[in-house]
Design an enzyme around this catalytic site. Structure first.
Site, mmCIF file in Angstrom:
data_model
loop_
_atom_site.group_PDB
_atom_site.id
_atom_site.type_symbol
_atom_site.label_atom_id
_atom_site.label_comp_id
_atom_site.label_asym_id
_atom_site.label_seq_id
_atom_site.Cartn_x
_atom_site.Cartn_y
_atom_site.Cartn_z
ATOM 1 N N THR A 132 0.799 -1.191 0.098
ATOM 2 C CA THR A 132 0.003 0.111 0.041
ATOM 3 C C THR A 132 0.806 1.455 0.010
ATOM 4 O OG1 THR A 132 -1.869 -0.965 1.207
ATOM 5 C CG2 THR A 132 -1.711 1.225 1.609
ATOM 6 N N ARG B 242 -15.194 -6.048 -0.202
ATOM 7 C CA ARG B 242 -14.730 -5.563 1.346
ATOM 8 C C ARG B 242 -13.935 -4.271 0.927
ATOM 9 N NH1 ARG B 242 -8.861 -4.242 2.550
ATOM 10 N NH2 ARG B 242 -8.697 -4.764 4.570
ATOM 11 N N VAL B 243 -14.177 -3.467 1.852
ATOM 12 C CA VAL B 243 -13.527 -1.947 1.955
ATOM 13 C C VAL B 243 -12.662 -2.165 3.144
ATOM 14 C CG1 VAL B 243 -13.732 0.571 2.060
ATOM 15 C CG2 VAL B 243 -15.329 -0.803 0.604
ATOM 16 N N GLY B 244 -11.364 -1.663 3.058
ATOM 17 C CA GLY B 244 -10.414 -1.613 4.223
ATOM 18 C C GLY B 244 -10.349 -0.260 4.995
ATOM 19 N N ASP B 245 -9.324 0.052 5.614
ATOM 20 C CA ASP B 245 -8.851 1.170 6.527
ATOM 21 C C ASP B 245 -8.726 2.485 5.410
ATOM 22 O OD1 ASP B 245 -6.615 -0.326 5.813
ATOM 23 O OD2 ASP B 245 -5.610 1.348 6.790
ATOM 24 N N THR C 213 -0.315 2.202 7.154
ATOM 25 C CA THR C 213 -0.379 0.686 6.056
ATOM 26 C C THR C 213 -0.390 -0.328 7.178
ATOM 27 O OG1 THR C 213 0.973 -0.619 4.685
ATOM 28 C CG2 THR C 213 2.146 1.175 5.916
ATOM 29 N N GLY C 214 -1.108 -1.557 6.901
ATOM 30 C CA GLY C 214 -1.344 -2.756 7.518
ATOM 31 C C GLY C 214 -2.465 -3.216 7.324
ATOM 32 N N HIS C 215 -2.751 -4.364 8.263
ATOM 33 C CA HIS C 215 -4.061 -5.021 8.142
ATOM 34 C C HIS C 215 -5.123 -4.006 8.425
ATOM 35 C CE1 HIS C 215 -6.540 -8.393 9.315
ATOM 36 N NE2 HIS C 215 -7.037 -8.189 8.091
ATOM 37 N N GLY C 216 -5.916 -3.638 7.493
ATOM 38 C CA GLY C 216 -6.881 -2.858 7.338
ATOM 39 C C GLY C 216 -8.004 -3.028 8.705
HETATM 40 N N1 ASP Z 1 -4.309 -1.298 4.715
HETATM 41 C C1 ASP Z 1 -4.528 -1.786 3.603
HETATM 42 C C2 ASP Z 1 -5.921 -2.597 3.561
HETATM 43 O O1 ASP Z 1 -6.297 -3.195 4.461
HETATM 44 C C3 ASP Z 1 -3.649 -2.967 3.191
HETATM 45 C C4 ASP Z 1 -2.078 -2.285 3.382
HETATM 46 O O2 ASP Z 1 -1.619 -1.509 4.078
HETATM 47 O O3 ASP Z 1 -1.239 -2.999 2.759
HETATM 48 O O4 ASP Z 1 -6.444 -2.430 2.628
#
Ligand code: ASP
Length: 310
Positions: A167, A195-198, A218-221
């Site tokens: 990301t 699916r919609v993330g952060d 960035t990371g697991h949304g």
């Molecule tokens: N935060 C992003 C998501 O979950 C993924 C990422 O940061 O790599 O969509």
């Protein structure tokens, strides 16, 4: 201390053969953004330029190079926010455009809304004259290979992605003291359709406030949203913590509270900046006072003149 721009190319663990491209990508993006700032341009123009360049670069999970969803399609999320008015724009689950960050900016500039999603976002893009691109043009061999690999019933796409993220995001302060952030992503590997993330969620994927600073995450949304990571870090800055300490506090809370790793780039109104992560790696670069800074592993920090030929 002003102006300044800091970018990231995703938190996680980058496969060896891709580290050089990733570092080159963040450095090229930060140089382009810094040229805008040095010429008196706005922080919003700078962050959109940096993120556009990384969306166009297949090394990153945004725009061209996005990960694929469970059905093998590309659905992208992006956000921009500017700190003077707290105006923001976002798109989620958008398809068939090259630069979601530019569409997010159009949502901010041309509508009275903060976020447009899916087919409505595509209609808006068409109305704004944004060219439609074939889905194939956003897909790389690498993203298709990882999609196929994670279709296996025993696969763990979240873990696999924590292995290899990408990301992209940027924060900047211009010479007038205006602050902005931008973040863009293809999301999580093999995610459910829709699916919609952060990333497009204000306060999670990014936040900018001239009174406090800006963060791009960035990371697991799903984890980032649980702790509203960007706004949490700015809260710590409001409490008097430095950009670095506040970023570390936010990331430590996410790790202890929801067992998730991630990374951020952060600035404050005076031009202090930080690139911090709890994951193994995050490619990042910054430019300030004609110096380019960059790194990939924890504790790594290289510098060179911004005008140094690359
Ligand atoms: N935060 C992003 C998501 O979950 C993924 C990422 O940061 O790599 O969509």
């Amino acid at each position: 201390m002003l102006p300044v721009v800091v970018v990231h190319g995703g938190a996680g663990q980058i496969p060896k053969q891709r580290t050089e491209q990733s570092t080159l990508g963040v450095c090229t993006a930060v140089r382009a953004a810094y040229t805008i700032l040095r010429g008196g341009g706005s922080s919003m123009d700078a962050v959109v330029e940096a993120v556009t360049q990384m969306e166009d670069n297949p090394s990153f999970n945004a725009g061209h190079g996005s990960v694929l969803n469970a059905k093998g399609g590309v659905e992208m999320d992006a956000i921009v926010m500017e700190g003077k008015t707290l105006g923001s724009g976002a798109v989620s689950a958008v398809r068939n455009i090259a630069n979601p960050v530019q569409l997010a900016r159009l949502v901010m500039d041309k509508t009275s809304h903060a976020c447009l999603t899916a087919e409505g976002a595509s209609q808006f893009a068409r109305a704004m004259g944004v060219p439609e691109v074939p889905e194939e043009s956003l897909i790389t061999e690498y993203s298709r290979m990882r999609w196929t690999k994670n279709l296996a019933p025993e696969a763990n796409p979240v873990e696999c992605q924590m292995g290899k993220m990408g990301t992209v995001g940027a924060v900047a302060v211009d010479s007038e003291g205006n602050i902005a952030c931008a973040t863009s992503t293809g999301g999580m590997l093999n995610k459910m359709e829709g699916r919609v993330g952060d990333t497009p969620c204000i306060g999670s994927g990014g936040y900018a406030d001239n009174n406090v600073g800006a963060v791009s995450t960035t990371g697991h949304g799903e984890a980032i949203m649980k702790v509203t990571l960007a706004r949490l870090i700015l809260f710590h800055m409001e409490q008097g913590h430095s950009v670095e300490a506040a970023s570390d506090l936010g990331l430590a809370y996410m790790k202890s509270r929801v067992a998730a790793l991630g990374g951020v780039v952060t600035v404050d109104p005076r031009g202090h900046w930080a690139a911090r992560f709890s994951s193994r790696q995050m490619s990042w670069a910054a430019a300030q006072k004609d110096t380019l800074h960059y790194g990939l592993y924890t504790g790594e920090h290289f510098t060179q003149s911004i005008d140094h030929p690359h």
